[in-house]
Design a protein around this motif. Structure first.
Motif, PDB file in Angstrom:
ATOM      1  N   LEU A 159       0.824  -1.193   0.000  1.00  0.00           N
ATOM      2  CA  LEU A 159       0.000   0.000   0.000  1.00  0.00           C
ATOM      3  C   LEU A 159       0.868   1.257   0.000  1.00  0.00           C
ATOM      4  O   LEU A 159       1.802   1.382   0.802  1.00  0.00           O
ATOM      5  N   ILE A 160       0.572   2.193  -0.905  1.00  0.00           N
ATOM      6  CA  ILE A 160       1.222   3.498  -0.896  1.00  0.00           C
ATOM      7  C   ILE A 160       0.455   4.357   0.103  1.00  0.00           C
ATOM      8  O   ILE A 160      -0.669   4.781  -0.156  1.00  0.00           O
ATOM      9  N   GLU A 161       1.041   4.599   1.240  1.00  0.00           N
ATOM     10  CA  GLU A 161       0.318   5.190   2.350  1.00  0.00           C
ATOM     11  C   GLU A 161       0.346   6.721   2.328  1.00  0.00           C
ATOM     12  O   GLU A 161       1.266   7.337   1.796  1.00  0.00           O
ATOM     13  N   GLY A 162      -0.695   7.299   2.931  1.00  0.00           N
ATOM     14  CA  GLY A 162      -0.715   8.741   3.187  1.00  0.00           C
ATOM     15  C   GLY A 162      -0.971   9.625   1.992  1.00  0.00           C
ATOM     16  O   GLY A 162      -0.634  10.809   2.017  1.00  0.00           O
ATOM     17  N   LEU A 163      -1.599   9.089   0.939  1.00  0.00           N
ATOM     18  CA  LEU A 163      -1.864   9.911  -0.240  1.00  0.00           C
ATOM     19  C   LEU A 163      -2.954  10.934   0.060  1.00  0.00           C
ATOM     20  O   LEU A 163      -4.035  10.582   0.537  1.00  0.00           O
ATOM     21  N   THR A 164      -2.671  12.207  -0.223  1.00  0.00           N
ATOM     22  CA  THR A 164      -3.701  13.236  -0.104  1.00  0.00           C
ATOM     23  C   THR A 164      -4.640  13.113  -1.301  1.00  0.00           C
ATOM     24  O   THR A 164      -4.321  12.437  -2.294  1.00  0.00           O
ATOM     25  N   PRO A 165      -5.824  13.749  -1.243  1.00  0.00           N
ATOM     26  CA  PRO A 165      -6.740  13.664  -2.399  1.00  0.00           C
ATOM     27  C   PRO A 165      -6.099  14.092  -3.709  1.00  0.00           C
ATOM     28  O   PRO A 165      -6.286  13.449  -4.739  1.00  0.00           O
ATOM     29  N   LYS A 166      -5.335  15.173  -3.678  1.00  0.00           N
ATOM     30  CA  LYS A 166      -4.705  15.650  -4.908  1.00  0.00           C
ATOM     31  C   LYS A 166      -3.633  14.673  -5.386  1.00  0.00           C
ATOM     32  O   LYS A 166      -3.477  14.451  -6.586  1.00  0.00           O
ATOM     33  N   GLU A 167      -2.865  14.097  -4.476  1.00  0.00           N
ATOM     34  CA  GLU A 167      -1.837  13.133  -4.868  1.00  0.00           C
ATOM     35  C   GLU A 167      -2.470  11.897  -5.490  1.00  0.00           C
ATOM     36  O   GLU A 167      -1.972  11.371  -6.497  1.00  0.00           O
ATOM     37  N   PHE A 168      -3.580  11.430  -4.902  1.00  0.00           N
ATOM     38  CA  PHE A 168      -4.271  10.270  -5.466  1.00  0.00           C
ATOM     39  C   PHE A 168      -4.794  10.594  -6.863  1.00  0.00           C
ATOM     40  O   PHE A 168      -4.613   9.815  -7.803  1.00  0.00           O
ATOM     41  N   ASP A 169      -5.444  11.749  -7.006  1.00  0.00           N
ATOM     42  CA  ASP A 169      -5.996  12.135  -8.310  1.00  0.00           C
ATOM     43  C   ASP A 169      -4.892  12.292  -9.355  1.00  0.00           C
ATOM     44  O   ASP A 169      -5.073  11.924 -10.522  1.00  0.00           O
ATOM     45  N   LEU A 170      -3.770  12.841  -8.938  1.00  0.00           N
ATOM     46  CA  LEU A 170      -2.643  13.028  -9.852  1.00  0.00           C
ATOM     47  C   LEU A 170      -2.101  11.671 -10.304  1.00  0.00           C
ATOM     48  O   LEU A 170      -1.861  11.449 -11.506  1.00  0.00           O
ATOM     49  N   LEU A 171      -1.930  10.759  -9.357  1.00  0.00           N
ATOM     50  CA  LEU A 171      -1.432   9.423  -9.690  1.00  0.00           C
ATOM     51  C   LEU A 171      -2.417   8.693 -10.597  1.00  0.00           C
ATOM     52  O   LEU A 171      -2.018   8.046 -11.579  1.00  0.00           O
ATOM     53  N   TYR A 172      -3.700   8.812 -10.306  1.00  0.00           N
ATOM     54  CA  TYR A 172      -4.712   8.142 -11.123  1.00  0.00           C
ATOM     55  C   TYR A 172      -4.730   8.691 -12.550  1.00  0.00           C
ATOM     56  O   TYR A 172      -4.821   7.935 -13.524  1.00  0.00           O
ATOM     57  N   THR A 173      -4.632  10.013 -12.675  1.00  0.00           N
ATOM     58  CA  THR A 173      -4.633  10.637 -13.995  1.00  0.00           C
ATOM     59  C   THR A 173      -3.478  10.133 -14.846  1.00  0.00           C
ATOM     60  O   THR A 173      -3.641   9.842 -16.041  1.00  0.00           O
ATOM     61  N   LEU A 174      -2.309  10.004 -14.236  1.00  0.00           N
ATOM     62  CA  LEU A 174      -1.144   9.507 -14.963  1.00  0.00           C
ATOM     63  C   LEU A 174      -1.252   8.008 -15.256  1.00  0.00           C
ATOM     64  O   LEU A 174      -0.971   7.551 -16.364  1.00  0.00           O
ATOM     65  N   ALA A 175      -1.680   7.236 -14.233  1.00  0.00           N
ATOM     66  CA  ALA A 175      -1.633   5.772 -14.344  1.00  0.00           C
ATOM     67  C   ALA A 175      -2.695   5.208 -15.275  1.00  0.00           C
ATOM     68  O   ALA A 175      -2.506   4.130 -15.848  1.00  0.00           O
ATOM     69  N   LYS A 176      -3.815   5.916 -15.435  1.00  0.00           N
ATOM     70  CA  LYS A 176      -4.862   5.355 -16.292  1.00  0.00           C
ATOM     71  C   LYS A 176      -4.488   5.443 -17.776  1.00  0.00           C
ATOM     72  O   LYS A 176      -5.149   4.816 -18.623  1.00  0.00           O
TER      73      LYS A 176
END
Length: 240
Positions: A159-176
């Motif tokens: 698990l990548i821990e401690g992701l803020t909402p913006k960090e999660f959204d940023l990672l999702y935008t790139l990873a998809k």
């Protein structure tokens, strides 16, 4: 919306109070860093938005932001900074702020930024509360998985821990869209929900924090494409 504004300039607070009332928002004003932090800690779940000045008596905004993030990784935070304090803006973002507005600012600009950030936060909350969290992963490769219902991301099952909402959204935008290169301007528009209100430092600071959290569990999967932007690529991850 319940807003906590931590700002030592009373004239700025009085000005914003009129605009908050016009929006029918419930705003609380604190003029000292420690008092602002204490107000947040009394009811961490009560606040929908925090605006936080960097230059505060008793405890500066960076320290306040750091302490808030120890308690909540999700409450939206907008930093208010001086126009010439580029290093402070970057530090504020690295400490966990979601966005910043430079002084002097237009009240309407701050209201627009608050609304944009709040819309994103509401979408996140609605997704989490309306699902049981047991659905399939939205993104799944040999090494990487993301679930937008539980707001969790895994690298090689860690698990990548401690992701803020913006960090999660940023990672999702790139990873998809793996290996597709996104410019900073594109990421500002897609992740922050506005175009050119912020600047490239916002993206760079969040990428830096996101990389630090990814590196705690495995190899780096966010790559810099010099002169262009960033991309997600886990094809080079070694099999454990």
């Amino acid at each position: 919306m319940k807003v906590l504004m931590i700002e030592d300039n009373e004239s700025v607070s009085e000005m914003m109070q009129m605009f908050f009332l016009n929006e029918k928002w419930d705003a609380t004003f604190k003029y000292d860093g420690k008092e602002g932090l204490d107000a947040f800690l009394e009811e961490p779940e009560a606040w929908d938005m925090i605006t936080l000045d960097l230059n505060l008596p008793t405890m500066d905004g960076v320290a306040v932001c750091r302490e808030i993030r120890k308690t909540s990784s999700t409450v939206p935070i907008i930093m208010l900074t001086a126009r010439d304090s580029e290093s402070d803006q970057v530090i504020g973002l690295e400490m966990g702020a979601d966005d910043y507005v430079t002084k002097p600012f237009s009240p309407l600009t701050l209201i627009a930024r608050i609304k944009a950030l709040h819309r994103r936060a509401e979408l996140v909350e609605g997704t989490v509360s309306s699902e049981d969290g047991n659905g399939d992963f939205d993104i799944a490769t040999d090494h990487f998985k993301m679930n937008t219902k539980t707001r969790e991301a895994y690298l090689d099952e860690e698990l990548i821990e401690g992701l803020t909402p913006k960090e999660f959204d940023l990672l999702y935008t790139l990873a998809k869209k793996p290996r597709q290169v996104f410019s900073r301007e594109q990421l500002l528009e897609m992740v922050w929900d506005y175009q050119y209100f912020g600047d490239e430092r916002t993206v760079d600071a969040h990428i830096k924090k996101l990389r630090q959290k990814i590196e705690k569990v495995g190899p780096q999967v966010i790559q810099t494409v010099w002169g262009v932007g960033y991309k997600f690529d886990d094809s080079g991850v070694d099999v454990k």
